[in-house]
Design a protein around this motif. Sequence first.
Motif, PDB file in Angstrom:
ATOM      1  N   ARG A  36     -12.772  11.359   4.588  1.00  0.00           N
ATOM      2  CA  ARG A  36     -13.203  12.687   5.013  1.00  0.00           C
ATOM      3  C   ARG A  36     -12.409  13.081   6.247  1.00  0.00           C
ATOM      4  NH1 ARG A  36     -17.781  14.414   2.598  1.00  0.00           N
ATOM      5  NH2 ARG A  36     -19.212  12.858   1.761  1.00  0.00           N
ATOM      6  N   THR A  37     -12.448  14.374   6.524  1.00  0.00           N
ATOM      7  CA  THR A  37     -11.730  14.875   7.680  1.00  0.00           C
ATOM      8  C   THR A  37     -12.681  14.998   8.860  1.00  0.00           C
ATOM      9  OG1 THR A  37     -10.343  16.148   6.191  1.00  0.00           O
ATOM     10  CG2 THR A  37     -10.288  16.763   8.512  1.00  0.00           C
ATOM     11  N   ILE A  38     -12.292  14.398   9.964  1.00  0.00           N
ATOM     12  CA  ILE A  38     -13.056  14.617  11.191  1.00  0.00           C
ATOM     13  C   ILE A  38     -12.535  15.902  11.808  1.00  0.00           C
ATOM     14  CG2 ILE A  38     -13.647  13.708  13.448  1.00  0.00           C
ATOM     15  CD1 ILE A  38     -13.075  10.993  12.530  1.00  0.00           C
ATOM     16  N   GLU A  39     -13.431  16.743  12.225  1.00  0.00           N
ATOM     17  CA  GLU A  39     -13.010  18.009  12.819  1.00  0.00           C
ATOM     18  C   GLU A  39     -12.388  17.724  14.185  1.00  0.00           C
ATOM     19  OE1 GLU A  39     -13.428  21.184  11.356  1.00  0.00           O
ATOM     20  OE2 GLU A  39     -13.767  19.914   9.602  1.00  0.00           O
ATOM     21  N   VAL A  73     -14.109  19.599   0.558  1.00  0.00           N
ATOM     22  CA  VAL A  73     -15.391  20.257   0.786  1.00  0.00           C
ATOM     23  C   VAL A  73     -15.316  21.740   0.463  1.00  0.00           C
ATOM     24  CG1 VAL A  73     -16.395  18.655   2.436  1.00  0.00           C
ATOM     25  CG2 VAL A  73     -14.917  20.469   3.255  1.00  0.00           C
ATOM     26  N   GLU A  74     -14.117  22.282   0.430  1.00  0.00           N
ATOM     27  CA  GLU A  74     -13.958  23.688   0.050  1.00  0.00           C
ATOM     28  C   GLU A  74     -13.414  23.750  -1.361  1.00  0.00           C
ATOM     29  OE1 GLU A  74     -14.795  26.393   1.416  1.00  0.00           O
ATOM     30  OE2 GLU A  74     -15.340  25.689   3.423  1.00  0.00           O
ATOM     31  N   LYS A 121     -21.890  33.779  -9.300  1.00  0.00           N
ATOM     32  CA  LYS A 121     -21.631  34.398  -8.010  1.00  0.00           C
ATOM     33  C   LYS A 121     -20.124  34.580  -7.804  1.00  0.00           C
ATOM     34  CE  LYS A 121     -22.400  32.493  -3.711  1.00  0.00           C
ATOM     35  NZ  LYS A 121     -23.184  31.629  -2.816  1.00  0.00           N
ATOM     36  N   ARG A 125     -17.761  37.988  -7.755  1.00  0.00           N
ATOM     37  CA  ARG A 125     -16.927  38.291  -6.604  1.00  0.00           C
ATOM     38  C   ARG A 125     -15.499  38.651  -7.044  1.00  0.00           C
ATOM     39  NH1 ARG A 125     -17.151  39.946  -1.553  1.00  0.00           N
ATOM     40  NH2 ARG A 125     -15.204  39.476  -0.491  1.00  0.00           N
TER      41      ARG A 125
ATOM     42  N   THR B 158     -14.909  28.134   7.436  1.00  0.00           N
ATOM     43  CA  THR B 158     -14.323  26.905   6.909  1.00  0.00           C
ATOM     44  C   THR B 158     -13.391  27.149   5.724  1.00  0.00           C
ATOM     45  OG1 THR B 158     -16.258  26.605   5.514  1.00  0.00           O
ATOM     46  CG2 THR B 158     -16.251  25.462   7.624  1.00  0.00           C
ATOM     47  N   ASP B 159     -13.520  28.302   5.079  1.00  0.00           N
ATOM     48  CA  ASP B 159     -12.682  28.536   3.897  1.00  0.00           C
ATOM     49  C   ASP B 159     -11.427  29.333   4.224  1.00  0.00           C
ATOM     50  OD1 ASP B 159     -13.948  30.865   4.486  1.00  0.00           O
ATOM     51  OD2 ASP B 159     -14.445  31.386   2.424  1.00  0.00           O
ATOM     52  N   ILE B 183     -10.570  26.541  15.184  1.00  0.00           N
ATOM     53  CA  ILE B 183     -11.644  25.585  14.917  1.00  0.00           C
ATOM     54  C   ILE B 183     -12.673  26.238  14.006  1.00  0.00           C
ATOM     55  CG2 ILE B 183     -11.248  24.381  17.102  1.00  0.00           C
ATOM     56  CD1 ILE B 183     -13.821  25.564  18.163  1.00  0.00           C
ATOM     57  N   HIS B 184     -13.303  25.408  13.213  1.00  0.00           N
ATOM     58  CA  HIS B 184     -14.252  25.927  12.234  1.00  0.00           C
ATOM     59  C   HIS B 184     -15.528  26.422  12.909  1.00  0.00           C
ATOM     60  CE1 HIS B 184     -12.081  23.470   8.963  1.00  0.00           C
ATOM     61  NE2 HIS B 184     -11.705  24.736   8.925  1.00  0.00           N
ATOM     62  N   ILE B 187     -18.498  24.119  13.451  1.00  0.00           N
ATOM     63  CA  ILE B 187     -18.251  23.051  14.423  1.00  0.00           C
ATOM     64  C   ILE B 187     -18.332  23.610  15.840  1.00  0.00           C
ATOM     65  CG2 ILE B 187     -16.619  21.276  15.156  1.00  0.00           C
ATOM     66  CD1 ILE B 187     -17.850  20.884  12.342  1.00  0.00           C
ATOM     67  N   TYR B 229     -17.431  15.044  14.371  1.00  0.00           N
ATOM     68  CA  TYR B 229     -18.056  15.912  13.382  1.00  0.00           C
ATOM     69  C   TYR B 229     -17.269  15.911  12.084  1.00  0.00           C
ATOM     70  CZ  TYR B 229     -19.953  17.577  17.796  1.00  0.00           C
ATOM     71  OH  TYR B 229     -20.537  17.639  19.031  1.00  0.00           O
ATOM     72  N   SER B 230     -17.970  15.739  10.964  1.00  0.00           N
ATOM     73  CA  SER B 230     -17.331  15.834   9.654  1.00  0.00           C
ATOM     74  C   SER B 230     -18.152  16.797   8.818  1.00  0.00           C
ATOM     75  CB  SER B 230     -17.310  14.482   8.960  1.00  0.00           C
ATOM     76  OG  SER B 230     -16.971  13.469   9.867  1.00  0.00           O
ATOM     77  N   ILE B 231     -17.449  17.647   8.101  1.00  0.00           N
ATOM     78  CA  ILE B 231     -18.153  18.605   7.249  1.00  0.00           C
ATOM     79  C   ILE B 231     -18.362  17.968   5.879  1.00  0.00           C
ATOM     80  CG2 ILE B 231     -18.001  20.849   6.126  1.00  0.00           C
ATOM     81  CD1 ILE B 231     -16.468  21.860   8.541  1.00  0.00           C
ATOM     82  N   LEU B 232     -19.619  17.895   5.438  1.00  0.00           N
ATOM     83  CA  LEU B 232     -19.917  17.262   4.152  1.00  0.00           C
ATOM     84  C   LEU B 232     -19.912  18.270   3.018  1.00  0.00           C
ATOM     85  CD1 LEU B 232     -22.820  14.848   5.158  1.00  0.00           C
ATOM     86  CD2 LEU B 232     -20.372  14.461   5.256  1.00  0.00           C
ATOM     87  N   THR B 234     -19.908  22.884   2.162  1.00  0.00           N
ATOM     88  CA  THR B 234     -19.985  24.260   2.661  1.00  0.00           C
ATOM     89  C   THR B 234     -20.370  25.174   1.520  1.00  0.00           C
ATOM     90  OG1 THR B 234     -17.688  24.706   2.084  1.00  0.00           O
ATOM     91  CG2 THR B 234     -18.120  23.944   4.335  1.00  0.00           C
ATOM     92  N   THR B 235     -20.930  26.307   1.870  1.00  0.00           N
ATOM     93  CA  THR B 235     -21.149  27.328   0.853  1.00  0.00           C
ATOM     94  C   THR B 235     -21.004  28.694   1.521  1.00  0.00           C
ATOM     95  OG1 THR B 235     -22.593  28.082  -0.907  1.00  0.00           O
ATOM     96  CG2 THR B 235     -23.655  27.399   1.112  1.00  0.00           C
ATOM     97  N   HIS B 236     -20.627  29.665   0.710  1.00  0.00           N
ATOM     98  CA  HIS B 236     -20.369  30.990   1.261  1.00  0.00           C
ATOM     99  C   HIS B 236     -20.987  32.050   0.375  1.00  0.00           C
ATOM    100  CE1 HIS B 236     -17.275  28.705   3.348  1.00  0.00           C
ATOM    101  NE2 HIS B 236     -16.887  28.282   2.162  1.00  0.00           N
ATOM    102  N   ASP B 237     -21.542  33.050   0.988  1.00  0.00           N
ATOM    103  CA  ASP B 237     -21.932  34.233   0.235  1.00  0.00           C
ATOM    104  C   ASP B 237     -21.235  35.414   0.894  1.00  0.00           C
ATOM    105  OD1 ASP B 237     -23.148  36.423  -0.975  1.00  0.00           O
ATOM    106  OD2 ASP B 237     -24.973  35.262  -1.366  1.00  0.00           O
ATOM    107  N   TYR B 238     -20.245  35.955   0.166  1.00  0.00           N
ATOM    108  CA  TYR B 238     -19.410  36.991   0.760  1.00  0.00           C
ATOM    109  C   TYR B 238     -20.087  38.354   0.726  1.00  0.00           C
ATOM    110  CZ  TYR B 238     -16.023  33.302   0.151  1.00  0.00           C
ATOM    111  OH  TYR B 238     -15.376  32.095   0.203  1.00  0.00           O
TER     112      TYR B 238
END
Lengths: 448, 572
Positions: A36-39, A73-74, A121, A125, B158-159, B183-184, B187, B229-232, B234-238
Motif C-alpha cells: 500500500r502507499t503511505i501518504e 484504491v482508486e 452511478k 455520470r 484522492t482521484d 496532498i490528498h 489526509i 497514513y494509508s488510504i484503504l 475511497t468513494t466519490h459522488d460527483y
Amino acid sequence: MSTTSKVVPSPEGFKASDDSNPNFRSVSSLSNGVMRTIEPVGPAFMAFARRKRLGRTFSEDERIQQQSKAKKVEEDDDGEISEPEDPLMLARDPKDWRGQDHYAVLGLSKYRWRATDEQIKRAHRKKVLKHHPDKKAAAGEDDADGFFKCIQKAHETLTDPARRRQFDSVDEAADVLPPSKKDIQKPGAFYKKWRPVFESEGRFSNKQPVPRLGDDNSTKEDVERFYDFFYNFDSWRSFEYLDEDVPDDNADRDHKRHIERKNNNARRKRKTEDTARLRKLVDDALGYDERIARFRKQEKANKNKKRDAQEAAAKAEAEAKAKAKEEEEKRKAEEDAKAKVDKEQGKKAKEAAKNAAKKNKRAVRSSVKDVNYFTAGEPSPSDIDNCLNDVDKVIAGIDVDELAALVSQLEVAGKDGGAVKKVFSDKTSEMVGAGKLKDSELKYFKLS
Amino acid sequence: MSNESNGAGAPEHYAIGISFGNSYSSIAHISQEGKVEVIANEEGDRQIPSILSYVEGEEYHGTQAKAQLVRNSKNTIAFFKDYVGKSYDKIDPTPCQNSAHPTEKDGQVVFRVQDKEGDEPSNVSVSEITTRHIRRLRNSAADYTGKNITSAVVTVPTDTSSEQKAALSKAAKDANIEILQFIHEPIATVLAYDTRIPESVRDRVIVVADFGGTRSDAAVVSCTGGGLYSILATTHDYDLGGKDLDQVLIDHFAKEFEKKHKSDPRKNDRSLAKLKLESEAVKKALSQSAQATCSVESLADGADFRSTVNRTRFQLLSVKAFQKFTRIIEEVIKKADLDVLDIDEVILSGGTSHVPKIAENVQALFPQTTKVLAPATTTASLNPSELSARGAAIQASMIQEFDKEDIEQSTHEMVTVTPHTQNPIGVQVTGQAKDSFTVVIPANTAVPARKTKTIDAPEGDVLLQVSEGDREIKVTKPESKPKTNGTKDDEDEDDSDEDEDDEEDEIREKVYKVKKQLAEFQFTGLKKGTKLEVTVNIDSDLGVQITARENKGPGGIRGTLAAPKPTENGST
Ligand SMILES: Nc1ncnc2c1ncn2[C@@H]1O[C@H](COP(=O)(O)OP(=O)(O)O)[C@@H](O)[C@H]1O
C-alpha cells in the motif's frame, strides 16, 4: 468439541524450536504483506522517509515498478461501461420513458439486473458528461436535451430500488428463453443451456442465494433442493410497470376507477400467468434432466442391491442353519454310538465282573470244601450246611472287590484249614464290627 | 510590505496551505506562535467563494463575485476548479448553468466572458482563470501575513489525475506560486486534527467524509506507526453536496411564492439566481439556529418574498438528500472490506458537514464508541470548512525548507509504497478463551512497525501464543421477548417497524479467530497478578522479533520469525 479446546492450554509438553532458547517456539512466518502507499504527509512520514531513503536515488523505472505493486484504491474510469449507442435510441422521445430500455440508455445492456449501484452511478455520470444539453447547445444542436432526459429517467428508475424492481420485472431483454429439445442434445448441453435460464429466473427470488442447477456431479440432495426451490418459488416479480396510465385527477372519477380496476386485474392476471409459466418451465427442465432418471436408476439399483443382499443373507442364514443342524445330528449320532459302545462295554465288564464274582464265589465256597469244611474226618451234612451257610452270608455281605481280596487271601491260605479259617474269622469279625453281619447269625465263624 | 521576522530585507520564502474547492477556497499558514491560522481575505472571509466576475473590465473575487451571479451571471465564472486539467468531453457543465458556460475551444475548456473593457468578449481558459484565482488568494495571504508568498501545499481529492495536478501546477506557477506538494484532502483533514494534539496520534482506522458544495467524497484511512497514513478505500459522488440542500429550499420557497403570486421564480434566470443565493444563506443559518428567514427583494414579477422556515421542516424536506450522505460512508466502509465496528473515528469535513442532522445520522450508523468529529456531535471539533486548508498549512510549514528535489525523492513511490500487514497480530495466554485475542499490531499496519501490549497472566505455568487473527463480526439475536396474545395484533400491524427494531436490537461485536499461529512462549511458576509485556517488532521484509517479559522485569524471552518468502507481485 470438548471444553478444553475452547481455551488456550497450559504449556504442558512444551517443545522449544531451538535448545538455546528453551522457552520459545517459532511456528510460522508472518503472512505476506499487502503493498500500500503511505501518504507522504505529516511528521511521522518525514521520519519514515529519512530512514528509508538513506541517500538512495530512485529512477522513474523503479517508481513505475513500485507503483504497479501497490494495491489500487482508486478505480480507473473503466471502459466496461462503454457500448455503442443505437441512433434510434438517441432519438427517443423522453415522454415515452416507460418504453425505453433503461439499461441500454446508460450503456449497461450487458449487466442489466446484475448491475451494481456503483456501476449505475458511474455509467450515469459518464452519459451525463457525454450528452449534457449545455454541451449540445454550445455545439449548436437543436433539441439538445431529448436523450439527456432519457438518461435522467433511466437513472431515476434504476436508483430507486422499488422502481428498479418494477422495471426488472418486465425487462424482457434480461429473460433467457428455455432451450429447445434439439439445443440440449449434445452431452453437457443441458446444463449449459438451462443454467442461464434459471439464473435469469432466480433474479426474481425473494430468497437469496438461489440454488444452482449444478452439473453431472451434483448430489441427489442438491438436485432435489434445486427443483424444490423452483417449484416453491417465492417471487417478487410484479407487473405494475405495464399499467395503463391512470388519467389525472381532474378527469371523471368513474373512468379513473375503471382504469385502476383494469390495471389491478391485469397485474393479477399477469402474475398468475407468470407463476404458471415458471411451473411449466421447471416441469420441462425436470423432464429433460438426465440426472433424475439416473438417480431413479441408481435408486432402483440400490433397491435391487438391497434385495439381493437380503436374499443372500437369508440364503446364508438358511445354509448356516442347515449346516448347524447337520452338525448337531452328526454329533448326536456320534454320541449315541459312543453311548452304545459304552453301554456294551459296561455290560461286558459287568458280565465279566459277574463272572469273576461267580468264579470268586465259587472259589470261596470251594476253599472250605478243599479244607474239608474244617473237619478231620468225613464232614457231616450239617457241618457242610452250617459251614456253607456262613460262607454264603459272608459272600452276600461283601462287594466284588472285597470278594476278590478275600479270594486272594484264601489262595494264600491254600489247603491249610487253620489259615483258611482265620481268613474267614477275620472277615466275619470285620463285618460284624462294621455292622454288616450279626455274630448270632453265624454258626461256624463265631467270634466267641 | 517590509518583513520584520527576518530583519534583513531579502526576499524570503514563505509557504502557505491552499484548499482550492469547486465552491469555496481557503488559505492557511502557521502563525508566529506556531498555531494554524486560517487566513481571512480583505472582506473578512475565510471561506472564499471560488468565483471571479468581470464588470466593465474590473475583476471581482470571492463573495463580491458571487453577488454578481444575479446581475452579471454571463461574466461570472464559478465552479471551474473541477475542469482544471480535463478535456471538454470529460466535464460536467451542470453546475455552471447559472454562470458563464464552459465551451470548447481546440479541445480546451474555455469561458467566453467580457473580462476587459470594450465590446468583444474573450475566451478565458480554465487554466487562466485558475491562475487569476490563485493570484487573488496569494495576494490575500501576503496582505494578511506580511510575507512574500512563494510556494504552497495544495489539497486535492484522492482521484485527481496527474494531468490535473500538472495543470494546477502550471496555473499556480503563472501566479508565481510554486506548488511544493499536492496532498490528498482526507489526509490533510486527519493531519489538521492530529497535529493539534500530537500525543493523541493513536493508531486507528478513520473514515474521512468530505461533504462539499457540488461533490462528496469519502475515504477510509488507516493511521499506524504514530502518524503514518494509508488510504484503504475511497468513494466519490460527483453529484452530491450542499447544492442538493440548496435545491430543497429553492423548491420549497418557490412553491410558497407560487402559491401567493401564481408565478414560479425558478422559470426566470435572475429570480432563480437570487433565490439560490438566499437559500444557501438560509441553509447555513439553519445549521446555527432553529429557524431562519428567507427574504428577497423583488424576487419575481416585482414582488418581494419573505418566508420563515424552521429546522425540522428543512430536515423533513431533505430526508432523501441526507440519506445519500450517509450512504457514501457505508459504501466506502464496504469497499475497504470493513465493518462499522472497525471504524474508530469519523471526521466530517467540508461545508455541508455543518448541517447538524447529517452529523447525527452519521453518528447513528456507528456504535457509541466511534467518535464522530463534527460540530453537531462534539464540541472538540474544528470548523469542517477549514480542515483541508489547515492540514495543507501544517504540511507546508514542514517542508518549505526542503528543496524541490528533496521533496520529490521523499514522495517517490520507492519510499511510499511499502508492505502493510495483512492480518492483526495478537496474543493469548493459558486459560483464556480462544476467541479472546489481544491485538498487538492491527491489520493494515505499515512496516517496519513496533508495538507493545501488556496482558494479565494467570498463576503457575503459562503458555503465551502469538498469532495472526481473523476478525469476524458476531451477530447475536436478542432473546425473543415472550409474546403474549394480547399484543399480537399490534405487532402484525406494523410489521416493517418490527423488522427495523429487530435489526437495532441484535448485538454485533468483533471477535477474533486464530488464523495462523506464529510463535509460543513458555513461562513457569508465575506469581499471582503477573503482567506479561509483549513487544512485536516487524522488519521491512516482514521478519518478526518478539519479546515477552514479566512485570517489566529485565531480560525476558526473545524469539525471531524468519521473513516470509515474497510472492510474485509483492502482495498476498
Ligand atoms: N454552516 C453551514 N451550514 C450548512 N452548509 C454550509 C455551511 N457552511 C458551508 N456550507 C455549504 O458547504 C458547501 C461548500 O463546502 P466546501 O467544502 O467549501 O465545498 P467545495 O469543496 O465544493 O468547495 C456549500 O454548499 C455551502 O453552502
